[in-house]
Design a protein around this motif. Structure first.
Motif, mmCIF file in Angstrom:
data_model
loop_
_atom_site.group_PDB
_atom_site.id
_atom_site.type_symbol
_atom_site.label_atom_id
_atom_site.label_comp_id
_atom_site.label_asym_id
_atom_site.label_seq_id
_atom_site.Cartn_x
_atom_site.Cartn_y
_atom_site.Cartn_z
ATOM 1 N N ALA A 334 0.345 7.152 -8.568
ATOM 2 C CA ALA A 334 0.002 5.748 -8.324
ATOM 3 C C ALA A 334 -1.336 5.637 -7.599
ATOM 4 C CB ALA A 334 1.112 5.085 -7.507
ATOM 5 N N ARG A 335 -1.570 6.529 -6.634
ATOM 6 C CA ARG A 335 -2.852 6.507 -5.913
ATOM 7 C C ARG A 335 -4.010 6.798 -6.864
ATOM 8 N NH1 ARG A 335 -4.000 3.924 -1.975
ATOM 9 N NH2 ARG A 335 -5.516 5.451 -1.213
ATOM 10 N N LEU A 336 -3.851 7.781 -7.733
ATOM 11 C CA LEU A 336 -4.909 8.123 -8.677
ATOM 12 C C LEU A 336 -5.142 7.012 -9.697
ATOM 13 C CD1 LEU A 336 -4.068 11.887 -9.252
ATOM 14 C CD2 LEU A 336 -6.115 10.974 -8.145
ATOM 15 N N GLN A 337 -4.124 6.212 -9.926
ATOM 16 C CA GLN A 337 -4.273 5.071 -10.836
ATOM 17 C C GLN A 337 -4.798 3.830 -10.126
ATOM 18 O OE1 GLN A 337 -0.283 4.863 -12.403
ATOM 19 N NE2 GLN A 337 -0.745 6.185 -14.140
ATOM 20 N N GLY A 338 -5.045 3.961 -8.827
ATOM 21 C CA GLY A 338 -5.635 2.863 -8.070
ATOM 22 C C GLY A 338 -4.647 1.950 -7.398
ATOM 23 N N ALA A 339 -3.362 2.321 -7.362
ATOM 24 C CA ALA A 339 -2.342 1.485 -6.722
ATOM 25 C C ALA A 339 -2.053 2.013 -5.322
ATOM 26 C CB ALA A 339 -1.063 1.476 -7.546
ATOM 27 N N GLY A 340 -1.861 1.095 -4.371
ATOM 28 C CA GLY A 340 -1.519 1.487 -3.016
ATOM 29 C C GLY A 340 -0.034 1.729 -2.853
ATOM 30 N N LEU A 341 0.322 2.213 -1.678
ATOM 31 C CA LEU A 341 1.729 2.495 -1.421
ATOM 32 C C LEU A 341 2.578 1.227 -1.446
ATOM 33 C CD1 LEU A 341 1.497 5.190 1.403
ATOM 34 C CD2 LEU A 341 1.946 5.526 -1.024
ATOM 35 N N ARG A 342 1.989 0.098 -1.049
ATOM 36 C CA ARG A 342 2.760 -1.149 -1.059
ATOM 37 C C ARG A 342 3.187 -1.538 -2.462
ATOM 38 N NH1 ARG A 342 0.392 -5.510 3.330
ATOM 39 N NH2 ARG A 342 0.660 -4.192 5.180
ATOM 40 N N ALA A 343 2.410 -1.108 -3.460
ATOM 41 C CA ALA A 343 2.748 -1.438 -4.846
ATOM 42 C C ALA A 343 4.028 -0.738 -5.290
ATOM 43 C CB ALA A 343 1.608 -1.047 -5.772
ATOM 44 N N LEU A 344 4.465 0.277 -4.537
ATOM 45 C CA LEU A 344 5.671 1.006 -4.900
ATOM 46 C C LEU A 344 6.940 0.366 -4.343
ATOM 47 C CD1 LEU A 344 4.490 4.691 -4.319
ATOM 48 C CD2 LEU A 344 4.500 3.389 -6.461
#
Length: 497
Positions: A334-344
């Motif tokens: 998710a981080r490599l795809q540009g999403a932060g931890l909150r998106a999880l």
């Protein structure tokens, strides 16, 4: 009297099958009914509480503890697998992967073979323990496959590789128990799968949506099965599934591109790589924790484990557990795809809620299996089979392996449960010990496609909780046909010396 006792011991399993296949009950209801039947039999006709300080009550408590613990280890795979699917769906990564497969081939049959056959087998060889179905069934749904078909395809697609799953763990367990030559065990089991793998591909092809391509299905089967036999013969049990899925998958993809060159396939390569990051990371993590010298043993020694009354126990090497690796791949991907931890947070929460009804089915099925093992019900079935079958044992030896997988949910656990008995039976009957033990592993592999808690896990990832009977009805015939022909081959093999 022994025959009556064996029939009673088998009755909970027969009840579960009857209720799921004929009565169309959910796995949770059927498992609860089977568990109730076993609970009535275990303390009266069998020896659940014998030798325990607390008697029958302690026996039931130990069974419950093992069932809950094993359920937890499976749920730890399902939770991040479901969350990964949610993240990939929300981010559009699944659409990108689907478009990438269309760039390779517009034909749905080719796409299903790449995901349901080669990717399932690769994940089985790398991780095993339910990972292939949990990951590929949602991907197949993303390709437009109906949920029931997706689970069936994932189960059938990885079946021929289960005997060498998780870098050969099922065979290595047999070697530890018997001291037999791993090379001899490996090539015999691989030969059985190679001779019959085309039958599994036949059922896989039949389970596909309209648009399945028989010629390409035959190529896919050969592209995996032939290298698998060669690797088992030359190198032993660690790489037949992982290596063959990789080599065969690359060969198949190159052949597809050569036959029908895709248009503008390279234009979306960066986006496709970004969409695949979680899966690529998972593969790298699995290889690092399984294949690097010293890493596997060091991390595997750190475990959550318990033991009670010397009879009941559980162990989870959590640092190398597929669920942990999935969770790491989910976060880093998710981080490599540009999403932060909150998106999880949202995907993890929704996934946890979807697992609530699944948990009931898992606990019921696993408590049933542990109860039958600890009460001696499995031993009673096995002993009656040995007495009744005699020199026809090669015909049923694979079915014993499948029974172990049906009860335990794992080819490795089935091999731990039955390998010594298979070896002793072979010696008593004057049969080849290494051939019969290899047959145990062969049967244990295919038994995974009818194992209730594997079906429960797969159904959970595509929103089919409570409809597991639909899946079992479609995998039962392939399993029985595979076992019957495997037994017939073994009869001919052992008759010829």
């Amino acid at each position: 009297m022994d025959g009556v006792q064996a029939a009673l011991a088998a009755s909970p399993i027969a009840l579960v099958l009857l209720l799921m296949v004929v009565g169309r009950w959910s796995a949770a209801r059927a498992g609860a009914a089977g568990l109730a039947a076993a609970a009535l039999l275990a303390p009266t006709l069998f020896d659940l509480g014998d030798g325990l300080p607390g008697g029958t009550v302690a026996g039931f408590a130990g069974v419950l503890a093992e069932g809950l613990f094993t359920s937890m280890t499976i749920l730890w795979i399902l939770w991040p697998a479901l969350a990964l699917y949610e993240v990939q769906r929300e981010s559009g990564a699944l659409d990108t992967i689907r478009n990438g497969l269309r760039g390779l081939s517009e034909r749905s049959g080719i796409q299903v073979l790449l995901v349901g056959w080669f990717l399932s087998l690769f994940l089985e060889g790398a991780a095993g323990f339910g990972t292939p179905v949990a990951l590929t069934a949602p991907l197949l749904v993303g390709l437009g496959v109906a949920p029931v078909q997706a689970v069936v395809l994932s189960l059938l697609g990885h079946a021929v590789g289960v005997s060498f799953g998780a870098l050969g763990t099922p065979v290595l367990a047999q070697v530890a128990l018997t001291g037999l030559d791993p090379m001899a065990l490996a090539w015999r089991a691989a030969l059985l799968h190679t001779l019959l793998g085309g039958l599994m591909m036949f059922f896989f092809h039949r389970a596909q949506p309209a648009g399945g391509e028989p010629a390409w299905a035959a190529v896919a089967a050969a592209a995996f099965l032939l290298p698998s036999l060669a690797l088992a013969w030359l190198l032993g049990p660690e790489l037949p599934t992982l290596g063959s899925a990789l080599v065969g998958g690359v060969f198949f993809a190159l052949l597809v591109r050569r036959q029908a060159p895709p248009r503008n396939a390279a234009s979306g390569a960066p986006a496709l790589l970004r969409a695949l990051w979680p899966y690529l990371l998972l593969v790298l993590l699995v290889i690092a924790t399984r294949a690097l010298p010293g890493v596997s043993s060091a991390l595997g020694s750190i475990a959550l484990e318990w033991r009670w009354h010397e009879r009941f126990s559980g162990r989870m090497a959590w640092l190398v557990h597929p669920g942990t690796l999935l969770f790491i791949a989910l976060v880093l991907g998710a981080r490599l795809q540009g999403a932060g931890l909150r998106a999880l947070h949202g995907p993890l929460g929704r996934s946890a809620r979807r697992l609530v009804p699944v948990t009931a089915a898992l606990v019921a099925m696993l408590c049933l299996s542990r109860l039958m093992v600890h009460a001696g019900m499995i031993d009673a079935i096995q002993a009656a089979a040995v007495r009744g079958v005699g020199h026809w044992w090669p015909l049923v030896a694979p079915a014993v392996g499948a029974l172990g997988s049906f009860v335990t949910g794992s080819a490795t656990a089935s091999n731990v449960l039955f390998t010594s008995l298979q070896a002793q039976t072979a010696q008593a009957l004057g049969l080849s010990t290494v051939t019969i033990v290899a047959a145990q592993n062969f049967g244990a592999g295919v038994g995974n496609i009818v194992c209730p808690h594997n079906i429960v896990a797969g159904a959970a990832t595509v929103g089919l909780a409570g409809q597991e009977g639909q899946v079992l009805r479609r995998t039962l015939l392939p399993c029985l046909a595979y076992l019957l022909l495997g037994g017939a081959l073994l009869m001919a093999w052992t008759a010829g010396g």
